[in-house]
Design a protein around this motif. Structure first.
Motif, PDB file in Angstrom:
ATOM      1  N   UNK A  34     -27.818  33.979 -11.899  1.00 41.84           N
ATOM      2  CA  UNK A  34     -27.127  33.880 -10.455  1.00 41.84           C
ATOM      3  C   UNK A  34     -28.474  33.659  -9.631  1.00 41.84           C
ATOM      4  N   UNK A  35     -28.169  32.772  -8.764  1.00 42.12           N
ATOM      5  CA  UNK A  35     -29.369  32.326  -7.683  1.00 42.12           C
ATOM      6  C   UNK A  35     -29.125  33.644  -6.572  1.00 42.12           C
ATOM      7  N   UNK A  36     -29.959  34.409  -6.048  1.00 47.27           N
ATOM      8  CA  UNK A  36     -29.973  35.501  -5.399  1.00 47.27           C
ATOM      9  C   UNK A  36     -30.242  35.167  -4.124  1.00 47.27           C
ATOM     10  N   UNK A  37     -29.362  34.774  -3.171  1.00 41.28           N
ATOM     11  CA  UNK A  37     -29.770  34.484  -1.957  1.00 41.28           C
ATOM     12  C   UNK A  37     -30.098  35.632  -0.881  1.00 41.28           C
ATOM     13  N   UNK A  38     -29.689  36.674  -1.532  1.00 40.82           N
ATOM     14  CA  UNK A  38     -30.175  38.092  -0.562  1.00 40.82           C
ATOM     15  C   UNK A  38     -31.538  38.527  -1.011  1.00 40.82           C
ATOM     16  N   UNK A  78     -27.798  48.588  -7.893  1.00 34.67           N
ATOM     17  CA  UNK A  78     -26.323  48.711  -7.022  1.00 34.67           C
ATOM     18  C   UNK A  78     -25.564  47.555  -7.063  1.00 34.67           C
ATOM     19  N   UNK A  79     -26.297  46.511  -6.564  1.00 33.81           N
ATOM     20  CA  UNK A  79     -25.673  45.122  -6.137  1.00 33.81           C
ATOM     21  C   UNK A  79     -25.238  44.711  -7.690  1.00 33.81           C
ATOM     22  N   UNK A  80     -25.990  44.756  -8.631  1.00 29.66           N
ATOM     23  CA  UNK A  80     -25.531  44.321 -10.127  1.00 29.66           C
ATOM     24  C   UNK A  80     -24.297  44.872 -10.689  1.00 29.66           C
ATOM     25  N   UNK A  81     -24.559  45.998 -10.509  1.00 29.40           N
ATOM     26  CA  UNK A  81     -23.039  47.118 -11.335  1.00 29.40           C
ATOM     27  C   UNK A  81     -22.123  47.107 -10.125  1.00 29.40           C
ATOM     28  N   UNK A  83     -21.374  44.909  -7.426  1.00 28.12           N
ATOM     29  CA  UNK A  83     -20.616  43.518  -7.102  1.00 28.12           C
ATOM     30  C   UNK A  83     -20.851  42.649  -7.998  1.00 28.12           C
ATOM     31  N   UNK A  84     -22.033  42.351  -8.834  1.00 26.49           N
ATOM     32  CA  UNK A  84     -22.132  41.189  -9.644  1.00 26.49           C
ATOM     33  C   UNK A  84     -21.241  41.413 -11.070  1.00 26.49           C
ATOM     34  N   UNK A  85     -21.232  42.717 -11.484  1.00 24.50           N
ATOM     35  CA  UNK A  85     -20.694  42.996 -12.875  1.00 24.50           C
ATOM     36  C   UNK A  85     -19.208  42.718 -12.546  1.00 24.50           C
ATOM     37  N   UNK A  86     -18.704  43.238 -11.454  1.00 28.27           N
ATOM     38  CA  UNK A  86     -17.317  43.002 -11.151  1.00 28.27           C
ATOM     39  C   UNK A  86     -16.729  41.445 -11.138  1.00 28.27           C
ATOM     40  N   UNK A  87     -17.583  40.626 -10.667  1.00 24.64           N
ATOM     41  CA  UNK A  87     -17.577  39.286 -10.859  1.00 24.64           C
ATOM     42  C   UNK A  87     -17.803  38.647 -12.034  1.00 24.64           C
ATOM     43  N   UNK A  88     -18.282  38.791 -13.037  1.00 25.35           N
ATOM     44  CA  UNK A  88     -18.836  38.394 -14.416  1.00 25.35           C
ATOM     45  C   UNK A  88     -17.879  37.305 -14.978  1.00 25.35           C
ATOM     46  N   UNK A  89     -16.545  37.457 -14.683  1.00 20.23           N
ATOM     47  CA  UNK A  89     -15.557  36.507 -15.102  1.00 20.23           C
ATOM     48  C   UNK A  89     -15.439  35.408 -14.213  1.00 20.23           C
ATOM     49  N   UNK A  90     -15.995  35.560 -12.845  1.00 17.73           N
ATOM     50  CA  UNK A  90     -15.698  34.510 -11.976  1.00 17.73           C
ATOM     51  C   UNK A  90     -16.764  33.308 -12.059  1.00 17.73           C
ATOM     52  N   UNK A 101     -22.721  37.319   0.581  1.00 16.92           N
ATOM     53  CA  UNK A 101     -22.139  38.549   1.125  1.00 16.92           C
ATOM     54  C   UNK A 101     -23.116  39.907   1.295  1.00 16.92           C
ATOM     55  N   UNK A 102     -23.908  39.917   0.197  1.00 15.87           N
ATOM     56  CA  UNK A 102     -24.796  41.106  -0.092  1.00 15.87           C
ATOM     57  C   UNK A 102     -25.879  40.968   1.209  1.00 15.87           C
ATOM     58  N   UNK A 103     -26.216  39.565   1.379  1.00 14.18           N
ATOM     59  CA  UNK A 103     -27.213  39.165   2.452  1.00 14.18           C
ATOM     60  C   UNK A 103     -26.909  39.997   3.685  1.00 14.18           C
ATOM     61  N   UNK A 104     -25.486  39.407   4.135  1.00 11.01           N
ATOM     62  CA  UNK A 104     -24.808  39.822   5.536  1.00 11.01           C
ATOM     63  C   UNK A 104     -24.919  41.127   5.639  1.00 11.01           C
ATOM     64  N   UNK A 105     -24.276  42.006   4.610  1.00 12.07           N
ATOM     65  CA  UNK A 105     -24.212  43.348   4.529  1.00 12.07           C
ATOM     66  C   UNK A 105     -25.675  43.940   4.658  1.00 12.07           C
ATOM     67  N   UNK A 106     -26.605  43.424   4.081  1.00 14.42           N
ATOM     68  CA  UNK A 106     -28.086  44.326   4.284  1.00 14.42           C
ATOM     69  C   UNK A 106     -28.597  44.044   5.702  1.00 14.42           C
TER      70      UNK A 106
END
Length: 199
Positions: A34-38, A78-81, A83-90, A101-106
């Motif tokens: 994943x390219x982490x834009x955050x 926290x971001x991995x487990x 957010x990203x882990x929940x989206x592993x099938x996406x 989204x993580x960028x905006x939240x932070x």
């Protein structure tokens, strides 16, 4: 010609910071695809935490830097487990957009906690000037360059020779094969997110 060299030397500190940010992006990408834009927001949170610990809580500079880096490492986990882990099938695009989204939240959280005003702090690296010929360079720029070079060499050696670096390459190549060898893709990805947050 001296002016060109002078401006090039002045950019060493900023360039060293960009190197560390880029390495954080690469570490996360190698570990999770994943390219982490955050990544810039992780650095912003680390900077604000450093200000909070050193200027408001009166911590010495080195523990404040390490404390801020530790918190951003936990944030990466926290971001991995969370957010990203929940989206592993996406799809990869969906997971990449999630980092926005993580960028905006932070960014929004930082604005709520620390406000939107510009914050200044006193320097903590040595501020003396060193002259090399006609070019003057700040010692703080040399420190930043040295830190980025040491971390770059350490990351290269880890990815090339350490078992964890080889496992990261194996997971990037084939999660199923790495799992068959006893490496958890979640553990590898989470560890790389934590390392990316630290950087």
């Amino acid at each position: 010609m001296t002016e060109v060299l002078q401006f090039g030397v002045l950019a060493l500190g900023t360039g060293a910071i960009y190197v560390l940010l880029a390495q954080g992006i690469i570490v996360v990408y190698r570990g999770s695809g994943i390219i982490n834009f955050a990544q810039g927001a992780f650095a912003m949170v680390g900077g604000f935490l450093f200000l909070e610990l050193r200027d408001n809580q009166a911590w010495p500079a080195v523990p404040a830097v390490l404390g801020a880096a530790l918190v951003t490492s936990v944030l990466g986990l926290l971001v991995h487990f969370g957010v990203m882990r929940q989206l592993r099938a996406a799809s990869a695009l969906t997971r990449t957009v999630a980092t926005l989204g993580v960028l905006i939240v932070l960014q929004s959280s930082a604005a709520l906690i620390w406000g939107i005003d510009v914050h200044f702090t006193s320097p903590y690296l040595p501020q003396e000037l060193v002259s090399i010929g006609d070019v003057a360079i700040g010692v703080d720029r040399l420190w930043l360059l040295g830190i980025s070079v040491v971390l770059t060499i350490g990351l290269w050696a880890m990815s090339r020779y350490a078992l964890f670096g080889l496992a990261t390459s194996a997971v990037a190549e084939s999660e199923r094969s790495a799992s068959a060898l006893g490496w958890s893709p979640d553990f590898v990805a989470g560890s790389n997110w934590a390392l990316g947050g630290f950087l």
